[in-house]
Design a protein around this motif. Structure first.
Motif, PDB file in Angstrom:
ATOM      1  N   ARG A  81      62.904  -4.407  80.902  1.00  0.00           N
ATOM      2  CA  ARG A  81      64.103  -5.038  80.331  1.00  0.00           C
ATOM      3  C   ARG A  81      65.481  -4.695  80.541  1.00  0.00           C
ATOM      4  NH1 ARG A  81      67.490  -3.539  75.705  1.00  0.00           N
ATOM      5  NH2 ARG A  81      67.844  -5.260  74.438  1.00  0.00           N
ATOM      6  N   TRP A  82      65.630  -3.349  80.887  1.00  0.00           N
ATOM      7  CA  TRP A  82      66.694  -2.822  81.059  1.00  0.00           C
ATOM      8  C   TRP A  82      67.338  -3.047  82.902  1.00  0.00           C
ATOM      9  CZ3 TRP A  82      70.283  -2.276  77.755  1.00  0.00           C
ATOM     10  CH2 TRP A  82      70.096  -1.669  76.481  1.00  0.00           C
ATOM     11  N   SER A  99      57.747 -12.051  70.693  1.00  0.00           N
ATOM     12  CA  SER A  99      57.927 -12.250  69.282  1.00  0.00           C
ATOM     13  C   SER A  99      57.007 -12.289  68.401  1.00  0.00           C
ATOM     14  CB  SER A  99      59.155 -13.489  69.372  1.00  0.00           C
ATOM     15  OG  SER A  99      58.632 -14.407  69.897  1.00  0.00           O
ATOM     16  N   ASP A 146      73.792  -7.163  77.396  1.00  0.00           N
ATOM     17  CA  ASP A 146      72.574  -7.181  76.642  1.00  0.00           C
ATOM     18  C   ASP A 146      72.866  -7.622  75.382  1.00  0.00           C
ATOM     19  OD1 ASP A 146      69.906  -5.845  75.741  1.00  0.00           O
ATOM     20  OD2 ASP A 146      71.415  -4.188  75.081  1.00  0.00           O
ATOM     21  N   SER A 147      71.802  -8.278  74.770  1.00  0.00           N
ATOM     22  CA  SER A 147      72.207  -8.911  73.390  1.00  0.00           C
ATOM     23  C   SER A 147      72.139  -7.697  72.343  1.00  0.00           C
ATOM     24  CB  SER A 147      71.027  -9.788  73.023  1.00  0.00           C
ATOM     25  OG  SER A 147      69.460  -9.039  73.175  1.00  0.00           O
ATOM     26  N   TRP A 148      71.618  -6.476  72.607  1.00  0.00           N
ATOM     27  CA  TRP A 148      71.787  -5.488  71.475  1.00  0.00           C
ATOM     28  C   TRP A 148      73.000  -4.529  71.665  1.00  0.00           C
ATOM     29  CZ3 TRP A 148      69.577  -0.152  72.954  1.00  0.00           C
ATOM     30  CH2 TRP A 148      69.610   0.697  71.835  1.00  0.00           C
ATOM     31  N   ARG A 149      73.317  -4.159  72.954  1.00  0.00           N
ATOM     32  CA  ARG A 149      74.523  -3.296  73.181  1.00  0.00           C
ATOM     33  C   ARG A 149      75.616  -4.125  73.921  1.00  0.00           C
ATOM     34  NH1 ARG A 149      74.322   1.731  71.431  1.00  0.00           N
ATOM     35  NH2 ARG A 149      75.614   2.381  72.928  1.00  0.00           N
TER      36      ARG A 149
END
Length: 185
Positions: A81-82, A99, A146-149
């Motif tokens: 991912r990262w 998902s 990133d969609s989160w951070r």
């Protein structure tokens, strides 16, 4: 009188001559230190899993699905991912979760030699990609979205990865002790 003395629980998991974690630099540049800490954390995971085969899938305690094999699968997906998705911008979906099966990394960690080999192969491939990416990166301020951070730098990702491994290596300590009584850092 006994010639052996009691050992601390925090003694080294392996002897200093056999410990791959002792080569990390303690002086020098930021990139070398971050990479050294990440490699040491990865090596800790490998040491905690060494010699277990079927024991890798043993769960901590019900109802948890936490296992050493699950950690290997999870960390392969985290590395992917990262480094591949966020920093390299690749279309690289997780290998073990989705998902539809958000905990597939842990739920699918079963005692099957093919599953175990697949997990280690994926983990090694993702770590190798990350290492090559870091080596080739022009600087630690390289960024990805990133969609989160939001926007994250390579520096942040490396620090986060050290933290991620360190947290899960604490789990690995307890899992390994439950499996065969082996303790140590």
């Amino acid at each position: 009188m006994s010639t052996t003395s009691p050992q601390r629980r925090a003694a080294m998991f392996v002897g200093p001559d056999d410990d791959p974690r002792l080569g990390a630099p303690s002086t020098g540049g930021e990139r070398g230190m971050l990479v050294g800490f990440l490699r040491a954390q990865r090596s800790t995971l490998v040491l905690k899993c060494a010699g277990l085969d079927a024991g890798l899938s043993r769960r901590s305690v019900g109802p948890s699905t936490l296992s050493l094999l699950g950690l290997v699968r999870h960390l392969a997906d985290v590395e992917r991912r990262w480094f591949r998705q966020v920093l390299a911008g690749q279309d690289a979906p997780p290998r073990f979760s989705s998902s539809a099966e958000p905990d597939g990394d842990f739920d699918g960690a079963v005692s099957d030699p093919v599953i175990v080999a697949e997990a280690w192969e994926a983990w090694r491939a993702e770590a190798a990609f990350a290492d090559a990416f870091v080596t080739d990166a022009p600087h630690l301020d390289l960024v990805g979205e990133d969609s989160w951070r939001g926007t994250v730098s390579l520096r942040w990702v490396l620090i986060h990865m050290v933290e991620e491994y360190a947290r899960h290596n604490g789990h690995a300590d307890l899992l390994r002790e439950r499996i065969d009584g082996a303790v140590g850092v």
